[in-house]
Design an enzyme around this catalytic site. Structure first.
Site, PDB file in Angstrom:
ATOM      1  N   HIS A  80      -9.615   0.327   5.194  1.00 19.59           N
ATOM      2  CA  HIS A  80      -7.883   1.072   5.995  1.00 19.59           C
ATOM      3  C   HIS A  80      -8.653   1.882   6.951  1.00 19.59           C
ATOM      4  O   HIS A  80      -9.593   2.908   6.924  1.00 19.59           O
ATOM      5  CB  HIS A  80      -7.029   1.296   4.797  1.00 19.59           C
ATOM      6  N   GLY A 106       1.709   1.997  10.104  1.00 16.20           N
ATOM      7  CA  GLY A 106       2.493   3.168  10.260  1.00 16.20           C
ATOM      8  C   GLY A 106       3.495   3.811  11.806  1.00 16.20           C
ATOM      9  O   GLY A 106       4.585   4.694  11.916  1.00 16.20           O
ATOM     10  N   LYS A 129       0.078   4.425  -0.308  1.00 20.04           N
ATOM     11  CA  LYS A 129      -0.068   5.360   0.331  1.00 20.04           C
ATOM     12  C   LYS A 129      -0.131   6.411  -0.657  1.00 20.04           C
ATOM     13  O   LYS A 129      -0.181   6.844  -2.170  1.00 20.04           O
ATOM     14  CB  LYS A 129      -0.364   5.579   1.797  1.00 20.04           C
ATOM     15  N   ASN A 182       0.919  -0.894   0.326  1.00 19.39           N
ATOM     16  CA  ASN A 182      -0.073   0.165  -0.474  1.00 19.39           C
ATOM     17  C   ASN A 182       0.958   0.989   0.246  1.00 19.39           C
ATOM     18  O   ASN A 182       1.457   1.615   1.122  1.00 19.39           O
ATOM     19  CB  ASN A 182      -0.735   0.027   1.177  1.00 19.39           C
ATOM     20  N   SER A 208       3.105  -2.372  10.488  1.00 21.62           N
ATOM     21  CA  SER A 208       4.853  -2.290  10.570  1.00 21.62           C
ATOM     22  C   SER A 208       4.752  -3.761  10.329  1.00 21.62           C
ATOM     23  O   SER A 208       6.107  -4.018  11.207  1.00 21.62           O
ATOM     24  CB  SER A 208       4.684  -1.984  11.687  1.00 21.62           C
ATOM     25  N   GLU A 214      -5.200  -5.381  10.394  1.00 20.14           N
ATOM     26  CA  GLU A 214      -4.585  -4.262  10.594  1.00 20.14           C
ATOM     27  C   GLU A 214      -4.998  -3.451  11.684  1.00 20.14           C
ATOM     28  O   GLU A 214      -6.670  -2.578  11.942  1.00 20.14           O
ATOM     29  CB  GLU A 214      -5.066  -3.074   9.107  1.00 20.14           C
ATOM     30  N   GLU A 216      -7.084   4.153   7.862  1.00 16.27           N
ATOM     31  CA  GLU A 216      -6.745   5.467   7.756  1.00 16.27           C
ATOM     32  C   GLU A 216      -8.457   6.978   7.387  1.00 16.27           C
ATOM     33  O   GLU A 216      -8.600   6.863   7.163  1.00 16.27           O
ATOM     34  CB  GLU A 216      -5.797   6.231   6.864  1.00 16.27           C
TER      35      GLU A 216
HETATM   36  C1  PEP Z   1      -1.438   0.078   5.817  1.00 26.91           C
HETATM   37  O1  PEP Z   1      -1.066   0.973   5.853  1.00 26.91           O
HETATM   38  O2  PEP Z   1      -1.436  -0.396   5.984  1.00 26.91           O
HETATM   39  C2  PEP Z   1       0.303   0.062   6.772  1.00 26.91           C
HETATM   40  C3  PEP Z   1       0.229  -1.685   7.334  1.00 26.91           C
HETATM   41  O3  PEP Z   1       0.732   0.079   6.995  1.00 26.91           O
HETATM   42  P1  PEP Z   1       3.034   0.312   7.702  1.00 26.91           P
HETATM   43  O4  PEP Z   1       3.379  -0.937   6.988  1.00 26.91           O
HETATM   44  O5  PEP Z   1       2.821   1.513   7.750  1.00 26.91           O
HETATM   45  O6  PEP Z   1       2.349  -0.171   9.122  1.00 26.91           O
END
Ligand code: PEP
Length: 250
Positions: free
Chosen positions: A95, A173, A11, A9, A213, A167, A97
């Site tokens: 997601h 993040g 972003k 992703n 992460s 997630e 976000e």
């Molecule tokens: C995401 O935004 O789907 C994600 C998993 O981000 P990160 O790996 O940076 O935590």
């Protein structure tokens, strides 16, 4: 056998030149990856060009979001059909976000899931709890509600085209990863909820990805668990070598 998937992703990152460069690096390194479905979810603006650049590659494309509407006067929005017509086969829906910054409710997410499937896109449905919800021991309840309200209106046939990504919001993040035990526990729970609502076969065939992460150092430990079928990768998907190391971590 369910699919192993590693999806990046990207972003809202990378100018076009940078994005093309990263794509080429992933394309080259991706030739060494077998038995894993690689998906790149760049900014939607790049999908059409990426489709051309990925000719003869097994890497698939997805968008990061789609509209809950089919078409019409929704300035700035992108319809699932448009995403499909540009060459993508996947779309991330729900997601955290989007849920938090753009106030997407489970009901809106359910509509997006419908649009995605109607356009022949496989949704990557994201679910996951806030830190406060985990601390209050409500994480299973929250995820179950997200699944039931955002996804489980689908029939047995349509749910087969959905990929689920667990997630935990506190891990996205932040550099804080769920432990392999925490992730496996939730993935097993999601599979059980799928089984109870649909069938054992549906539960066993559904790919459930971990996101939050996940990186080149911790992917192996996470992916070695029986119910973790791969990852949805944010930050680490912006470095070709890291992304490919993750894809080789099964
Ligand atoms: C995401 O935004 O789907 C994600 C998993 O981000 P990160 O790996 O940076 O935590």
């Amino acid at each position: 056998m369910r699919k192993k998937i590693v999806a990046g992703n990207w972003k809202m990152n990378l100018q076009l030149d940078e994005a093309k460069q990263l794509l080429q690096e992933i394309k080259a390194l991706g030739k060494n990856v077998s038995d894993v479905n690689l998906i790149i979810n760049p900014p939607a603006l790049y999908i059409s060009l990426f489709k051309e650049l990925l000719e003869n590659s097994v890497i698939a494309l997805g968008a990061q979001n789609c509209s809950e509407h089919e078409s019409g006067a929704y300035t700035g929005e992108i319809a699932a059909q448009m995403i499909k017509s540009c060459g993508a086969n996947y779309v991330i829906v729900g997601h955290s976000e989007r849920r938090s910054y753009y106030h997407e409710t489970n009901a809106i997410i359910a509509e997006k899931i419908n649009r995605a499937l109607a356009a022949n896109l496989s949704p990557i449905f994201c679910c996951g709890e806030l830190l406060s919800e985990r601390e209050e021991n409500n994480h299973f309840k929250v995820v179950e509600q997200q699944l039931k309200e955002g996804l489980f209106h689908l029939n047995e046939k349509d749910i087969k085209n959905v990929v689920i990504a667990y997630e935990p919001v506190w891990a996205i993040g932040t550099g804080v990863t769920a432990t392999a035990e925490q992730a496996q526990e939730m993935h097993a729970f999601i599979r059980k909820v799928l089984k109870d609502f649909y069938t054992e076969a549906t539960a066993q065939n559904c790919s459930i990805l971990y996101g939050g992460s996940c990186n080149a150092s911790n992917a192996k430990e996470l992916f070695s668990n029986p119910d973790i079928d791969g990852g949805l990768i944010g930050g680490a998907s912006l470095k070709a070598a890291d992304f490919l190391t993750i894809a080789q971590s099964f």
